[in-house]
Design a protein around this motif. Structure first.
Motif, mmCIF file in Angstrom:
data_model
loop_
_atom_site.group_PDB
_atom_site.id
_atom_site.type_symbol
_atom_site.label_atom_id
_atom_site.label_comp_id
_atom_site.label_asym_id
_atom_site.label_seq_id
_atom_site.Cartn_x
_atom_site.Cartn_y
_atom_site.Cartn_z
ATOM 1 N N HIS A 163 0.912 -1.213 -0.019
ATOM 2 C CA HIS A 163 -0.009 0.175 -0.019
ATOM 3 C C HIS A 163 0.875 1.399 0.105
ATOM 4 N N ILE A 164 1.984 1.229 -0.785
ATOM 5 C CA ILE A 164 2.729 2.529 -0.864
ATOM 6 C C ILE A 164 2.794 3.143 -2.296
ATOM 7 N N ASN A 165 3.014 2.071 -3.150
ATOM 8 C CA ASN A 165 2.712 2.856 -4.808
ATOM 9 C C ASN A 165 2.468 1.707 -5.668
ATOM 10 N N GLU A 166 1.946 0.739 -5.252
ATOM 11 C CA GLU A 166 1.665 -0.173 -6.196
ATOM 12 C C GLU A 166 0.467 -0.332 -7.077
ATOM 13 N N PRO A 167 0.260 -0.440 -8.246
ATOM 14 C CA PRO A 167 -0.846 -0.426 -9.005
ATOM 15 C C PRO A 167 -1.806 -1.139 -8.688
ATOM 16 N N GLY A 168 -3.098 -0.581 -8.809
ATOM 17 C CA GLY A 168 -4.152 -1.408 -8.200
ATOM 18 C C GLY A 168 -4.498 -1.470 -6.715
ATOM 19 N N CYS A 169 -3.866 -0.718 -5.980
ATOM 20 C CA CYS A 169 -3.817 -0.694 -4.561
ATOM 21 C C CYS A 169 -5.094 -0.195 -3.967
ATOM 22 N N ALA A 170 -6.020 -0.886 -3.345
ATOM 23 C CA ALA A 170 -7.187 -0.324 -2.797
ATOM 24 C C ALA A 170 -7.170 0.656 -1.879
#
Ligand SMILES: Nc1nc2c(ncn2[C@@H]2O[C@H](COP(=O)(O)OP(=O)(O)OP(=O)(O)O)[C@@H](O)[C@H]2O)c(=O)[nH]1
Ligand SMILES: [Mg+2]
Ligand SMILES: [Zn+2]
Length: 348
Positions: free
Chosen positions: A314-321
């Motif tokens: 949950h820092i810079n990932e794609p598709g993070c809710a």
């Protein structure tokens, strides 16, 4: 003349040394084998721990005795219930510790989690505009307590205590009201108090009766001042001036328990206690991985598991809710920023 001065200096040192020895002999507690005849077993409550000794309150008459701790007792902290025996000289020895209903722990860099106090059911996290209001530190406390609560049956109640609410210009300068809105929306109870004006003290009392609480928070936010306000007739450790503290501030060096009944006018009418604890400057969370940290931010919970990658940080990932929830303001930006700070720098 110079020689006489020198002699006098040496003599003075000798006299001072002898005097110190005499005082030590008079005040030093006796070693365990010197305690002599011991009373029958008594039920006690730990008020404060001092190295190898502790102040124990006899639960029958509420008198307090300085006691030795028998070896192999395990950790003994304020709030522990113990079995002890008294010697004739008003000292005693702790022989056993009852099992704990709860334990409040603090992470330490080298020793893992360390018990701070026992048998509490409520934590007041004390913050103040002076030395400064630190939402980052507040979030560290909240995460640590929520994590512990996620793992136990009876969760600790959390109350945010905003002290020094008389310092209006500091409150405005640091936009504290705006920051508090975030915590109010998260349903954390907030009580504003001032030991200078008496604001909020009655409300605080209402939340303290029938509870076993601890006051935690940064050094200098006013935990001991609050205790002194609640228990004016008691001698608090706030009166000890620490040698180390800058500005000669009174700083608490060991936790101390106060019975709630002392706070009310009717004798023996209520039970419960409040423990004053030493302040901290930083709060490391070495024992928590990023999943635990995320679960400690309670508003993250509905979104955890909905991220594209299962091991999402949950820092810079794609598709993070979580990041999407920050974008849509379902999660406050400041809380997510504090989450990132903890994950990237657990030591604070
Ligand atoms: N303006 C203002 N100052 C306060 C208030 N309460 C406490 N203070 C001051 O804050 C300073 C620190 O208070 P303490 O009670 O020693 O703080 P503490 O949290 O116990 O500090 P530690 O024992 O080091 O953890 C003292 O100089 C108090 O006089 C308040 O309501 N308003
Ligand atoms: Mg203090
Ligand atoms: Zn994510």
């Amino acid at each position: 003349m110079a020689k006489r001065d020198k002699l006098t200096q040496r003599q003075k040192r000798q006299v001072a040394h002898k005097q110190r020895q005499r005082i030590q002999q008079q005040t030093a507690p006796l070693a365990e084998h010197q305690l002599g005849q011991l009373s029958e077993s008594l039920e006690g409550l730990v008020i404060s721990r001092f190295g190898e000794q502790a102040d124990i309150m006899n639960l029958c008459d509420q008198k307090v005795f300085r006691c030795y701790l028998r070896q192999n007792l395990g950790s003994i902290v304020s709030g522990d219930k113990v079995v002890f025996r008294l010697a004739e000289n008003e000292q005693g020895i702790v022989e056993a510790r009852h099992s704990r209903d709860s334990v409040f722990e603090r992470p330490s860099a080298h020793q893992g989690l360390k018990a701070v106090v026992a048998n509490i059911n409520q934590v007041f996290i004390v913050a103040a505009p002076l030395p400064d209001f630190s939402a980052a530190l507040l979030d560290r406390y909240l995460v640590a307590i929520e994590d512990a609560n996620n793992q136990c049956d009876i969760p600790l109640k959390i109350i945010i205590l905003l002290n020094k609410w008389d310092l209006q210009s500091e409150i405005i300068d640091q936009s504290i009201e705006e920051q508090l809105t975030i915590y109010r929306q998260l349903d954390y109870p907030i009580i504003k108090v001032s030991t200078k004006t008496g604001l909020g003290i009655d409300l605080l009392k209402q939340h303290a009766v029938h509870q076993q609480s601890i006051l935690v928070g940064q050094s200098g936010v006013g935990k001991s001042s609050i205790i002194n306000h609640l228990f004016p007739q008691q001698e608090s450790l706030v009166n000890q001036v620490s040698q180390n503290s800058r500005l000669g501030q009174h700083t608490t060096t060991t936790s101390q328990l106060f019975l709630v009944k002392e706070m009310t006018t009717t004798e023996n009418s209520v039970d419960g206690f409040i423990i004053d604890s030493p302040g901290i400057r930083e709060f490391g969370l070495w024992h928590m991985d990023s999943h635990k940290v995320a679960a400690g931010f309670k508003e993250f919970l509905p979104f955890i598991g909905a991220c594209k990658f299962r091991d999402c940080q949950h820092i810079n990932e794609p598709g993070c809710a979580i990041l999407q929830a920050v974008d849509t303001k379902q999660i406050a930006l400041q809380r997510w920023q504090n989450y990132c700070k903890i994950v990237s720098s657990p030591a604070s």
